[in-house]
Motif scaffolding. Structure first.
Motif, short mmCIF file in Angstrom:
data_model
loop_
_atom_site.label_atom_id
_atom_site.label_comp_id
_atom_site.label_asym_id
_atom_site.label_seq_id
_atom_site.Cartn_x
_atom_site.Cartn_y
_atom_site.Cartn_z
N SER A 1 -2.51 1.62 -5.88
CA SER A 1 -2.04 0.60 -4.94
C SER A 1 -1.15 1.21 -3.87
CB SER A 1 -1.28 -0.50 -5.67
OG SER A 1 -2.14 -1.24 -6.52
N VAL A 2 -0.31 2.16 -4.27
CA VAL A 2 0.57 2.83 -3.31
C VAL A 2 -0.26 3.70 -2.37
CG1 VAL A 2 2.60 4.29 -3.00
CG2 VAL A 2 2.44 2.80 -5.00
N ASP B 1 -3.78 -0.24 4.04
CA ASP B 1 -4.07 -1.55 3.49
C ASP B 1 -2.80 -2.41 3.61
OD1 ASP B 1 -4.23 -3.76 1.62
OD2 ASP B 1 -5.89 -2.75 0.62
N ALA B 2 -2.82 -3.40 4.51
CA ALA B 2 -1.62 -4.18 4.80
C ALA B 2 -1.15 -4.98 3.59
CB ALA B 2 -1.88 -5.12 5.98
N ASP B 3 -2.09 -5.57 2.84
CA ASP B 3 -1.69 -6.35 1.66
C ASP B 3 -1.03 -5.46 0.61
OD1 ASP B 3 -2.65 -8.68 2.78
OD2 ASP B 3 -4.62 -8.53 1.80
N GLU C 1 7.65 1.40 5.45
CA GLU C 1 8.09 0.29 6.29
C GLU C 1 7.74 0.55 7.76
OE1 GLU C 1 12.23 -0.02 5.46
OE2 GLU C 1 11.95 -1.30 3.70
N SER C 2 7.98 1.79 8.21
CA SER C 2 7.68 2.14 9.59
C SER C 2 6.18 2.06 9.86
CB SER C 2 8.20 3.55 9.89
OG SER C 2 7.88 3.95 11.20
N MET C 3 5.36 2.58 8.96
CA MET C 3 3.91 2.53 9.11
C MET C 3 3.42 1.09 9.15
SD MET C 3 2.97 5.56 6.40
CE MET C 3 1.23 5.14 6.33
N HIS C 4 3.99 0.26 8.29
CA HIS C 4 3.59 -1.14 8.18
C HIS C 4 3.94 -1.89 9.47
CE1 HIS C 4 2.23 -4.65 6.12
NE2 HIS C 4 3.42 -5.20 6.00
#
Length: 231
Positions: free
Chosen positions: A184-185, A192-194, A214-217
């Motif tokens: 998942s990580v 994968d945004a979810d 967090e930055s990538m998201h």
């Protein structure tokens, strides 16, 4: 039946096509014993990243080394699966792993699981993300995409208590029940945004990893909001 260590592996500096002009330690070879310890923050000393495995060369200090990537484990069963897919033998250490395990589904590990192995205590700390150096090592067309789609690349482990590990040592797993497995990580890091939302909310990453994801998201969210043209 509990899992065990099949092989312990370290790498020596070797040059390959990627990264150009730089040495890599991805070509790991079995040895009789490894000593593991917490290497501390990511840094470069004497031209190499500081590894959690004594004598193991790690060439890329930006993306490898440090406490959260101290030891890398891969299941022999997964190597065997790829051996069947590729039609060639894949020896222990082929994926650059320090621990080749058997009888343990490494990719079912959850973040924070504790492994007692040999005289060391390790903690599952994240996934291995495929890169160009790995692709050059394998020499297979489209390797990064193929292995990312499979999503089973073993786990990085931090060293909670230093010690020695040998082939044949049993692996006793103490589950963290964090609810976040290593694949998942990996999916979160691959966009994968979810998965990223769930991993960030669970706060199972080390501080640097949490900040990076967090930055990538955020960047991915801005790109989606502007129709793919970036922020």
């Amino acid at each position: 039946m509990p899992g065990s260590v099949r092989s312990v592996n370290v790498g020596s500096p070797r040059r390959q096509r990627v990264p150009r002009g730089k040495a890599t330690g991805i070509a790991k070879q079995p040895v009789e014993v490894i000593a593991v310890a917490d290497p501390g923050p990511k840094r470069v000393e004497d031209g190499a990243a500081v590894s959690g495995v004594a004598g193991d060369f790690v060439g890329n200090g930006k993306h490898h080394g440090g406490s959260a990537q101290a030891v890398y484990a891969m299941a022999r069963e997964e190597l065997d699966w790829w051996s069947g897919e590729l039609g060639r033998e894949l020896p222990d250490g082929m994926f650059g792993e320090n621990l080749t395990t058997t009888g343990l589904d490494v990719d079912a590990a959850e973040m924070g699981d504790v492994w007692r192995v040999g005289s060391a205590v390790l903690r599952v700390s994240g996934p291995r993300v495929p890169c160009a150096t790995f692709a050059a090592r394998m020499g297979e067309r489209g390797w990064v995409k193929r292995v990312a789609a499979r999503g089973r690349l073993g786990a990085y482990l931090a060293v909670q208590e230093p010690g020695q590990i040998r082939p044949g040592d049993g692996i006793v797993v103490e589950r963290s029940h964090s609810g976040v497995d290593v694949p998942s990580v990996l999916r979160a890091y691959l966009g994968d945004a979810d998965a990223a939302h769930r991993v960030l909310r669970a706060r199972v990453l080390h501080d640097v990893g949490q900040a990076e994801l967090e930055s990538m998201h955020r960047r991915a969210g801005r790109t989606a909001a502007t129709g793919g043209e970036g922020g």
